[in-house]
Each structure stands twice: as structure tokens, then as C-alpha cells.
Write a protein that holds these residues in place. Structure first.
Motif, mmCIF file in Angstrom:
data_model
loop_
_atom_site.group_PDB
_atom_site.id
_atom_site.type_symbol
_atom_site.label_atom_id
_atom_site.label_comp_id
_atom_site.label_asym_id
_atom_site.label_seq_id
_atom_site.Cartn_x
_atom_site.Cartn_y
_atom_site.Cartn_z
ATOM 1 N N ALA A 100 0.826 -1.211 0.000
ATOM 2 C CA ALA A 100 0.000 0.000 0.000
ATOM 3 C C ALA A 100 0.861 1.262 0.000
ATOM 4 C CB ALA A 100 -0.928 -0.003 1.213
ATOM 5 N N ILE A 101 2.032 1.208 0.636
ATOM 6 C CA ILE A 101 2.881 2.402 0.758
ATOM 7 C C ILE A 101 3.452 2.831 -0.593
ATOM 8 C CG2 ILE A 101 4.986 3.333 1.806
ATOM 9 C CD1 ILE A 101 4.387 1.652 4.274
ATOM 10 N N PRO A 102 4.144 1.946 -1.358
ATOM 11 C CA PRO A 102 4.644 2.389 -2.669
ATOM 12 C C PRO A 102 3.525 2.689 -3.665
ATOM 13 C CG PRO A 102 5.015 0.034 -2.376
ATOM 14 C CD PRO A 102 4.616 0.584 -1.038
ATOM 15 N N VAL A 103 2.380 2.018 -3.517
ATOM 16 C CA VAL A 103 1.252 2.291 -4.413
ATOM 17 C C VAL A 103 0.744 3.718 -4.197
ATOM 18 C CG1 VAL A 103 -1.170 1.749 -4.860
ATOM 19 C CG2 VAL A 103 0.502 -0.096 -4.743
ATOM 20 N N LEU A 104 0.543 4.094 -2.937
ATOM 21 C CA LEU A 104 0.097 5.458 -2.624
ATOM 22 C C LEU A 104 1.159 6.480 -3.031
ATOM 23 C CD1 LEU A 104 -1.522 4.885 0.897
ATOM 24 C CD2 LEU A 104 -2.705 5.350 -1.267
ATOM 25 N N PHE A 105 2.423 6.104 -2.845
ATOM 26 C CA PHE A 105 3.540 6.964 -3.240
ATOM 27 C C PHE A 105 3.477 7.258 -4.738
ATOM 28 C CE2 PHE A 105 7.918 7.492 -4.757
ATOM 29 C CZ PHE A 105 8.405 8.456 -3.898
ATOM 30 N N GLY A 106 3.256 6.219 -5.533
ATOM 31 C CA GLY A 106 3.181 6.399 -6.982
ATOM 32 C C GLY A 106 1.999 7.251 -7.405
ATOM 33 N N PHE A 108 0.220 9.551 -5.552
ATOM 34 C CA PHE A 108 0.219 10.934 -5.093
ATOM 35 C C PHE A 108 1.453 11.724 -5.530
ATOM 36 C CE2 PHE A 108 -2.795 9.050 -2.043
ATOM 37 C CZ PHE A 108 -3.850 9.948 -2.203
ATOM 38 N N LEU A 109 2.640 11.088 -5.547
ATOM 39 C CA LEU A 109 3.842 11.828 -5.911
ATOM 40 C C LEU A 109 4.044 11.897 -7.424
ATOM 41 C CD1 LEU A 109 6.304 13.363 -4.807
ATOM 42 C CD2 LEU A 109 7.581 11.233 -4.901
ATOM 43 N N TYR A 110 3.809 10.767 -8.099
ATOM 44 C CA TYR A 110 4.039 10.723 -9.543
ATOM 45 C C TYR A 110 2.752 10.897 -10.352
ATOM 46 C CZ TYR A 110 8.763 9.177 -8.450
ATOM 47 O OH TYR A 110 10.051 9.121 -7.975
ATOM 48 N N LYS A 111 1.654 11.177 -9.650
ATOM 49 C CA LYS A 111 0.373 11.447 -10.308
ATOM 50 C C LYS A 111 -0.043 10.317 -11.250
ATOM 51 C CE LYS A 111 0.643 15.461 -8.322
ATOM 52 N NZ LYS A 111 -0.121 15.735 -7.079
ATOM 53 N N GLU A 112 0.148 9.086 -10.792
ATOM 54 C CA GLU A 112 -0.230 7.936 -11.607
ATOM 55 C C GLU A 112 -1.745 7.776 -11.633
ATOM 56 O OE1 GLU A 112 3.923 5.442 -10.829
ATOM 57 O OE2 GLU A 112 2.015 4.630 -10.143
ATOM 58 N N SER A 113 -2.236 7.045 -12.626
ATOM 59 C CA SER A 113 -3.678 6.927 -12.864
ATOM 60 C C SER A 113 -4.402 6.301 -11.678
ATOM 61 C CB SER A 113 -3.929 6.089 -14.118
ATOM 62 O OG SER A 113 -3.415 4.773 -13.942
ATOM 63 N N THR A 114 -5.663 6.691 -11.505
ATOM 64 C CA THR A 114 -6.482 6.180 -10.398
ATOM 65 C C THR A 114 -7.890 5.846 -10.887
ATOM 66 O OG1 THR A 114 -7.069 8.451 -9.787
ATOM 67 C CG2 THR A 114 -5.231 7.436 -8.606
ATOM 68 N N GLY A 115 -7.970 5.128 -11.998
ATOM 69 C CA GLY A 115 -9.277 4.751 -12.526
ATOM 70 C C GLY A 115 -9.988 3.768 -11.616
ATOM 71 N N ALA A 116 -11.306 3.639 -11.799
ATOM 72 C CA ALA A 116 -12.113 2.752 -10.958
ATOM 73 C C ALA A 116 -11.635 1.312 -11.045
ATOM 74 C CB ALA A 116 -13.583 2.848 -11.370
ATOM 75 N N LEU A 117 -11.253 0.875 -12.255
ATOM 76 C CA LEU A 117 -10.791 -0.504 -12.452
ATOM 77 C C LEU A 117 -9.520 -0.765 -11.652
ATOM 78 C CD1 LEU A 117 -11.870 -2.862 -14.215
ATOM 79 C CD2 LEU A 117 -10.100 -2.277 -15.879
ATOM 80 N N LYS A 118 -8.599 0.182 -11.717
ATOM 81 C CA LYS A 118 -7.322 0.030 -11.016
ATOM 82 C C LYS A 118 -7.506 0.066 -9.503
ATOM 83 C CE LYS A 118 -2.678 2.054 -10.804
ATOM 84 N NZ LYS A 118 -1.787 3.069 -11.390
ATOM 85 N N LEU A 119 -8.285 1.035 -9.013
ATOM 86 C CA LEU A 119 -8.495 1.150 -7.573
ATOM 87 C C LEU A 119 -9.208 -0.077 -7.015
ATOM 88 C CD1 LEU A 119 -9.517 4.911 -7.233
ATOM 89 C CD2 LEU A 119 -7.332 3.847 -6.617
ATOM 90 N N THR A 120 -10.170 -0.605 -7.767
ATOM 91 C CA THR A 120 -10.850 -1.832 -7.345
ATOM 92 C C THR A 120 -9.863 -2.985 -7.264
ATOM 93 O OG1 THR A 120 -12.923 -1.109 -8.387
ATOM 94 C CG2 THR A 120 -12.707 -3.460 -7.883
ATOM 95 N N SER A 235 10.643 0.008 -17.029
ATOM 96 C CA SER A 235 9.933 -0.239 -18.284
ATOM 97 C C SER A 235 8.832 0.799 -18.478
ATOM 98 C CB SER A 235 9.341 -1.647 -18.298
ATOM 99 O OG SER A 235 8.366 -1.783 -17.285
ATOM 100 N N ASN A 236 8.439 0.995 -19.726
ATOM 101 C CA ASN A 236 7.438 2.010 -20.049
ATOM 102 C C ASN A 236 6.014 1.462 -20.074
ATOM 103 O OD1 ASN A 236 9.434 4.033 -20.464
ATOM 104 N ND2 ASN A 236 9.854 3.217 -22.507
ATOM 105 N N GLY A 237 5.871 0.148 -19.918
ATOM 106 C CA GLY A 237 4.551 -0.454 -20.071
ATOM 107 C C GLY A 237 3.594 -0.187 -18.922
ATOM 108 N N PHE A 238 4.104 -0.182 -17.673
ATOM 109 C CA PHE A 238 3.229 -0.063 -16.509
ATOM 110 C C PHE A 238 3.726 1.009 -15.551
ATOM 111 C CE2 PHE A 238 2.716 -4.547 -17.801
ATOM 112 C CZ PHE A 238 1.346 -4.571 -18.000
ATOM 113 N N GLU A 239 2.800 1.617 -14.830
ATOM 114 C CA GLU A 239 3.151 2.558 -13.775
ATOM 115 C C GLU A 239 3.635 1.785 -12.554
ATOM 116 O OE1 GLU A 239 -0.056 6.129 -14.690
ATOM 117 O OE2 GLU A 239 -0.669 4.410 -13.481
ATOM 118 N N SER A 240 4.357 2.470 -11.652
ATOM 119 C CA SER A 240 4.932 1.786 -10.491
ATOM 120 C C SER A 240 3.853 1.213 -9.579
ATOM 121 C CB SER A 240 5.829 2.745 -9.703
ATOM 122 O OG SER A 240 5.082 3.783 -9.092
#
Length: 290
Positions: A100-106, A108-120, A235-240
Motif C-alpha cells: 500500500a505504501i509504494p502504491v500510494l507513493f506512486g 500521489f507523488l508521480y500522479k499515476e492513474s487512479t481509474g475505478a478498475l485500477k483502484l478496485t 519499463s514504459n509499459g506499466f506505472e509503479s
């Protein structure tokens, strides 16, 4: 994606090695310390060009590598204390829920996507980690006076993953990934030797060949688990946040299945439910990145 898969496979091998430690009565602390030096050696001879390491202390990532080395050995010892006081399930949950810590870090800090599918998928991933890690019908039992130890394991594990992402993004060049990883392991190993020296003075040190062999068996996959994770983060395929979620859940899933096949582990109903949720969470998080 191939680097992420290789990191998951390497981490699963680590799980198998740890299970064999119990069977062959290997001293975990000694094996862990040997493992750090083996991992360091693998990096030096396999992934580093040239033999001049005098520039390492001047690298921008060097202080961060030292910090990670300290965290590696510190979190291991905290995990050992937690196991003694609260059991293996508590350690497993604290370690894996730390994603949960690196996910939240990515996010909030790197402004990574937060779509409903991903958050679920992330929420389901955390539920899956918890359910697959609980090996007793009663669930987790932690005395209030011992709560600080799993909390520190949770924070320490999360900080390790978060720091890897931050340093990889900000300071570590691609050609330095091997050297960066090896420096982390060398630092952890050096601190581990200090622990053994203290044990020797206290008359508690007894080294056997099986502990050294156990360290060798652990060191190789341990190095690759970190190396491939760092490469996956590059890699460029996925966010952290996607990488860390899939990595942790896939490790839990594959390790659990390996335990069933190799060690004939018996799962509770909640464990099977956790596995099913894990598969769903991986699908959701992976699809959210497409």
C-alpha cells in the motif's frame, strides 16, 4: 512485462529456499548474511562492466543504497522478532500489505492513474494478500504490547519498495542497476557481519556448512528479485503502482500454489478465496494499464 515475471519467479524461489531452511535446520540469520554477500557477488561479476569501483561513493544514489542496506538487515531482524512474538502469519501480512505504501507513493507523488478498475484491483489485492497469508482459523492474534513490531515491519518493507522506485527514477542510470543492487546487498552483509561478531563475543556463534550453503542458495534468486524489479520499474509499459501491486499479489499467489505442490500445504477456505481474489485483482490492475 518479462522483467516483472522474472522478479516474481525469483521471489517465489526465495520462498522455497526459506521453507527448506526449516527442513534442513538452517540458521536463518547466518544464511541471510551469507546470502547478502552472494547476491553482491552475482551483481559484481554478472552485471557490472569494469573493475574500478572507486567512484561508487561519489554516485548520487550511494547514500540511498546505504540506507536500503541498513533497512534490509533491520527489517529482517524485526521480522524475526515479530515471528517469535506473534507468528509467521503476522509477518506475512505485514510484509505483503506494505505494498500500500509504494502504491500510494506512486499515485500521489508521480500522479499515476487512479481509474475505478485500477483502484478496485488494488483494494482486492490487499484483501487477497490478507486472506492467503492467514494460516489459522482464528485469524491474527497480536498482543497490544507486541503491535509495534509488525507495524515496523510494515513501514520498513513499504519504505524499501518506495525508496527503490524513487532512487531508480531519480538517480540510477540503466547501466548502474547492477552496481546499485550490489551496493545495497554489500551494505546489508557488512552490517550482518557486525551482528555475528557480537554473537561471537557473547559465545553464541556456531557456524556450520549448511548455513553457508543455505546462504548461497538464497543469494542468487535474492539478487535477481531486486534486479528484475528495478528493471520492471524502468519499463514504459506499466506505472509503479501497477508494478508493485501485481508483483506482490503474484508472489503471494505463486508461492501459495508452490507450497501446495511441493510441500503439500493444506489451505483453509479463506486461503482459497484469497487466491481467487488475487487472480481477479491481477486481471483488473493489468487491464487498467492497457
Amino acid at each position: 512485462m518479462i522483467y516483472l515475471l522474472l522478479s516474481v519467479l525469483s521471489s517465489t524461489i526465495i520462498f522455497v529456499v526459506f521453507r527448506l531452511y526449516t527442513r534442513f535446520n538452517v540458521n536463518t540469520l547466518q544464511a541471510i548474511i551469507v546470502n547478502y554477500f552472494i547476491a553482491c557477488t552475482v551483481g559484481f561479476f554478472g552485471y557490472i562492466e569494469g573493475s574500478d569501483f572507486s567512484h561508487v561513493p561519489s554516485e548520487n544514489w550511494f547514500p540511498g543504497a546505504l540506507m536500503l542496506g541498513v533497512l534490509f538487515i533491520t527489517v529482517f531482524n524485526l521480522a524475526a522478532i515479530t515471528t517469535q512474538k506473534s507468528g509467521l502469519s503476522v509477518v506475512a501480512v505485514a510484509t505483503k500489505m506494505s505494498v500500500a505504501i509504494p502504491v500510494l507513493f506512486g499515485i500521489f507523488l508521480y500522479k499515476e492513474s487512479t481509474g475505478a478498475l485500477k483502484l478496485t484491483g488494488i483494494v482486492l489485492a490487499l484483501a487477497a494478500v490478507y486472506l492467503t497469508s492467514i494460516k489459522t482459523r482464528e485469524g491474527l492474534t497480536i498482543k497490544s504490547k507486541n503491535l509495534i513490531f509488525p507495524l515496523l515491519v510494515f513501514l520498513g518493507s513499504g519504505i524499501i519498495d518506495t525508496s527503490l522506485k524513487y532512487l531508480e527514477t531519480s538517480y540510477v542510470a540503466e547501466e548502474d542497476v547492477g552496481l546499485f543492487s550490489s551496493t545495497i546487498f554489500a551494505t546489508a552483509g557488512a552490517l550482518g557481519v557486525l551482528i555475528l561478531i557480537v554473537q561471537a563475543f557473547l559465545g553464541k556463534l556456531k557456524i556450520s556448512f549448511r548455513n553457508i550453503l543455505g546462504g548461497i542458495a538464497l543469494g542468487i534468486p535474492n539478487y535477481y528479485s531486486i534486479y528484475f524489479l528495478v528493471m520492471a520499474l524502468r519499463s514504459n509499459g506499466f506505472e509503479s503502482s501497477t508494478i508493485f501491486t501485481i508483483n506482490h499479489v503474484a508472489i503471494v499467489t505463486l508461492s501459495t500454489l508452490t507450497g501446495i505442490l511441493l510441500f503439500r500445504e493444506k489451505l483453509l477456505k479463506k486461503n482459497w478465496i484469497g487466491l481467487a481474489i488475487a487472480v481477479i485483482s491481477i486481471i483488473l490492475v493489468a487491464n487498467s494499464a492497457i
